[in-house]
Enzyme design. Sequence first.
Site, mmCIF file in Angstrom:
data_model
loop_
_atom_site.group_PDB
_atom_site.id
_atom_site.type_symbol
_atom_site.label_atom_id
_atom_site.label_comp_id
_atom_site.label_asym_id
_atom_site.label_seq_id
_atom_site.Cartn_x
_atom_site.Cartn_y
_atom_site.Cartn_z
ATOM 1 N N ASP A 25 45.212 60.121 -88.476
ATOM 2 C CA ASP A 25 45.782 61.322 -87.880
ATOM 3 C C ASP A 25 47.006 61.782 -88.669
ATOM 4 O O ASP A 25 47.483 61.105 -89.591
ATOM 5 C CB ASP A 25 46.159 61.042 -86.418
ATOM 6 N N THR B 134 38.907 57.710 -77.089
ATOM 7 C CA THR B 134 37.767 57.260 -76.279
ATOM 8 C C THR B 134 36.665 58.318 -76.298
ATOM 9 O O THR B 134 36.938 59.504 -76.511
ATOM 10 C CB THR B 134 38.167 57.022 -74.817
ATOM 11 N N TYR C 135 40.155 57.440 -86.540
ATOM 12 C CA TYR C 135 40.465 58.335 -87.646
ATOM 13 C C TYR C 135 41.919 58.194 -88.082
ATOM 14 O O TYR C 135 42.746 57.583 -87.399
ATOM 15 C CB TYR C 135 40.187 59.789 -87.238
ATOM 16 N N ARG D 101 35.980 57.685 -81.274
ATOM 17 C CA ARG D 101 36.314 58.191 -82.605
ATOM 18 C C ARG D 101 37.523 57.431 -83.120
ATOM 19 O O ARG D 101 38.493 57.189 -82.386
ATOM 20 C CB ARG D 101 36.617 59.686 -82.541
#
Length: 380
Positions: free
Chosen positions: A63, A72, A61, A59
């Site tokens: 944050d 992971t 993204y 993933r």
Amino acid sequence: MKERIYGTEVELGVSPVDFLNATDYAFRLIFKHAPLGQAMEDFIAAKRNLSVFLKNEARFYCDTGIHPEYATPETRRPRDCVRWEKAGERILEDAAQAINKEADAWVWRRVGGVTFIKNNCNPFGGGSWGWHQNLLAEREQNFIFLTEMLTPFLVSSYIWDGNGKAHISGGGTFKFFLSQRALVMDNFLGPHTTTVRSMISTRDEPHADAYKWRRIHVVAKDSHMSELVIYLDLALLGLIIEMCEEGFLERGANRLGVPPGESKSSLEREYFEMLHGLNQDLTLKRVFPLGGERFRALDIQWKYFEAMKRYEKSSGVDHHTKDALDRFEALLMKFEQAAQEDEPEYMLAEECDWAAKFVCIKHDAESHAYSLTGPASKEV
């Protein structure tokens, strides 16, 4: 070593900082050049989402704090988790190269390119990003007891899993620390990760059957380039959790040989004093008072190794446990040798990030003929 779910999260810095001032634009470029499936590309276009799953099931993204983060996929073994974390580095390197080729890009033409930084401190604003370990533990295991057993290990392991920090004071004094993350730790347990920072987060998000499992979320550590350090951090943490689950470890010092980190006690203060003291001890020789006794950080690591070897003999040998303990023993033996040297970092630079970083800084000072105690050290 029992199978359990392992995963890591790597919070990333970005250079230049201005690149993320246009956050939406920046992340669209990142996602454009990350290896996404067509379904995810369509989802981003439709939802303007700043969180995606890559083709390798990791993933990626935006944050809290407006920084990119790579998580992971779930793995069953520490070695696999290392592979996926290192794969993330390659993915981000490729994405950065592709971003920098954008003909209409405005920031990187001016400053020389966008770079993702696997680091833990913002030198401008005092912010801190980290490397988070996630492991599943059996729900029936007492969480407070588990954290008591983990505390001495997490504190003392900074000697080999710190990634180093070069600090220049306002007066121009150079100082080097073993760990960046250790400087911002406030307590052992708590739900917060951005203000009052805890070593172990109490946020219980197992992403599994919550009646059977809970997440052990360690947010205390630096990110690493050393594959050995990533591997040992995960494998040894998993082994300590297993020893607790199997009833091998008990409260008190009778199984570990060191006082446990009991919350809300004078011993907790002693462990924090040790944490901040060992972070400044590049000799690796300093001893610290704990529960009426005195230990080096390395002594505590040896106590854990000895307990792990006893557990290995009582539970039977498997190649995963043997591999982790063989590597752990070799590392500790090398630390004992290095502690006899005037400059131990030179002996440890192949294994440990902090040592490699310190050696690079020293070599730079030598090659450019400046002193780390002089004004030019500010350029480090």
